[in-house]
Motif scaffolding. Sequence first.
Motif, PDB file in Angstrom:
ATOM      1  N   GLN A  42       0.877  -1.181   0.000  1.00  0.00           N
ATOM      2  CA  GLN A  42       0.000   0.000   0.000  1.00  0.00           C
ATOM      3  C   GLN A  42       0.913   1.229   0.000  1.00  0.00           C
ATOM      4  O   GLN A  42       1.678   1.431   0.928  1.00  0.00           O
ATOM      5  CB  GLN A  42      -0.891  -0.024   1.237  1.00  0.00           C
TER       6      GLN A  42
ATOM      7  N   GLY B  96      -1.303   4.989   1.967  1.00  0.00           N
ATOM      8  CA  GLY B  96      -2.286   4.616   2.984  1.00  0.00           C
ATOM      9  C   GLY B  96      -2.809   5.821   3.756  1.00  0.00           C
ATOM     10  O   GLY B  96      -2.083   6.775   4.001  1.00  0.00           O
TER      11      GLY B  96
ATOM     12  N   ILE C 266      -6.502   1.628  13.185  1.00  0.00           N
ATOM     13  CA  ILE C 266      -7.745   1.303  12.494  1.00  0.00           C
ATOM     14  C   ILE C 266      -8.390   2.585  11.988  1.00  0.00           C
ATOM     15  O   ILE C 266      -8.417   3.585  12.707  1.00  0.00           O
ATOM     16  CB  ILE C 266      -8.687   0.551  13.454  1.00  0.00           C
TER      17      ILE C 266
ATOM     18  N   GLY D 284     -10.700  -0.193   7.914  1.00  0.00           N
ATOM     19  CA  GLY D 284      -9.318  -0.358   7.453  1.00  0.00           C
ATOM     20  C   GLY D 284      -8.407  -0.694   8.625  1.00  0.00           C
ATOM     21  O   GLY D 284      -8.499  -0.092   9.688  1.00  0.00           O
ATOM     22  N   MET D 285      -7.533  -1.686   8.414  1.00  0.00           N
ATOM     23  CA  MET D 285      -6.645  -2.111   9.494  1.00  0.00           C
ATOM     24  C   MET D 285      -5.208  -2.143   8.979  1.00  0.00           C
ATOM     25  O   MET D 285      -4.914  -2.753   7.946  1.00  0.00           O
ATOM     26  CB  MET D 285      -7.107  -3.499   9.955  1.00  0.00           C
TER      27      MET D 285
HETATM   28  C1  BTN Z   1      -4.294   5.357  12.168  1.00  0.00           C
HETATM   29  O1  BTN Z   1      -4.053   6.526  11.809  1.00  0.00           O
HETATM   30  O2  BTN Z   1      -3.874   4.900  13.227  1.00  0.00           O
HETATM   31  C2  BTN Z   1      -5.145   4.474  11.323  1.00  0.00           C
HETATM   32  C3  BTN Z   1      -4.336   3.767  10.296  1.00  0.00           C
HETATM   33  C4  BTN Z   1      -5.156   2.888   9.371  1.00  0.00           C
HETATM   34  C5  BTN Z   1      -4.338   2.329   8.237  1.00  0.00           C
HETATM   35  C6  BTN Z   1      -5.081   1.319   7.452  1.00  0.00           C
HETATM   36  S1  BTN Z   1      -4.014   0.384   6.399  1.00  0.00           S
HETATM   37  C7  BTN Z   1      -5.377  -0.310   5.589  1.00  0.00           C
HETATM   38  C8  BTN Z   1      -6.436   0.764   5.440  1.00  0.00           C
HETATM   39  N1  BTN Z   1      -6.247   1.491   4.208  1.00  0.00           N
HETATM   40  C9  BTN Z   1      -5.871   2.754   4.425  1.00  0.00           C
HETATM   41  O3  BTN Z   1      -5.609   3.589   3.538  1.00  0.00           O
HETATM   42  N2  BTN Z   1      -5.790   2.991   5.746  1.00  0.00           N
HETATM   43  C10 BTN Z   1      -6.170   1.833   6.525  1.00  0.00           C
END
Ligand code: BTN
Length: 256
Positions: free
Chosen positions: A53, A56, A127, A144-145
């Motif tokens: 990814q 993200g 998440i 999303g994880m």
């Molecule tokens: C955070 O900021 O803590 C949350 C992060 C979430 C990342 C995940 S990776 C899979 C999904 N796709 C994305 O673009 N973001 C989430």
Amino acid sequence: MIFINLIQTNLQTKQFGKEIEYYQRLESTNVEAWELIKNGEASHGMIVITDHQFHGKGRSGNSWFMSPSKGIAMSLILLEPLSPNIAGLIPLIAGIAMAKTLNNRGLSPKLKWPNDILLDKIKVGGILCESKISAQSVNGMVVGMGLNVNETKLDFPDEIISNTTSLFIESGCSHQRELIVGIFTTYFERCFEVLQNSPEEIISEWTSFCGHINQKVSFRFRGILQSGLFKGIDNFGQARVMIDGNERMFPSIVLD
Ligand code: BTN
């Protein structure tokens, strides 16, 4: 490379993960999940996952770094209409499912409000839940994880190196990502079922994993710095924080 059949071998679910969309490279699994929903190509419980990814999304407009072929970036698609009360607790069940998954792998995770996953007080995963809301209900949600799995410190960019860890760094051994995805999805489905019938069980499970009950927390809410004692979460998943002797509720604050 992520092997979809290995994920499916490790699933013990009725619906979640029965369909998996795998991409070698993808901007963001959440963005792709919404695209599939828009095109009518998504199903309830579908997993969208990639090995790399490269753009993200994190919470509060932040970006999320994933090390290609080492971390996990996946999204679960929920298409059944959810009442707003239940929908507010979905980020919490994702956190619980993640915490249970890491427990299952021999680690002792803690959850930090609203949904950071910590190992030894350092962030290992996060998440990002996104939803489409109509008047009465939430019609469609993407959960999303992101999880750091087999990275060494050298894999992380300088900006995040001091506050980021991985399962490999914490446990000293590598972990099979497909197994983790299978376990996480299985726990997520179980928690999703519990949520429909007894949301109070979800609140108490989340609380049992929370690492900062009755501790001082500080965070920005509508641009203003707040600090107080974190007392837990209410039935809608909001934070209960004691400030100057009064308990106040905050939706999805981000703790410093
Ligand atoms: C955070 O900021 O803590 C949350 C992060 C979430 C990342 C995940 S990776 C899979 C999904 N796709 C994305 O673009 N973001 C989430």
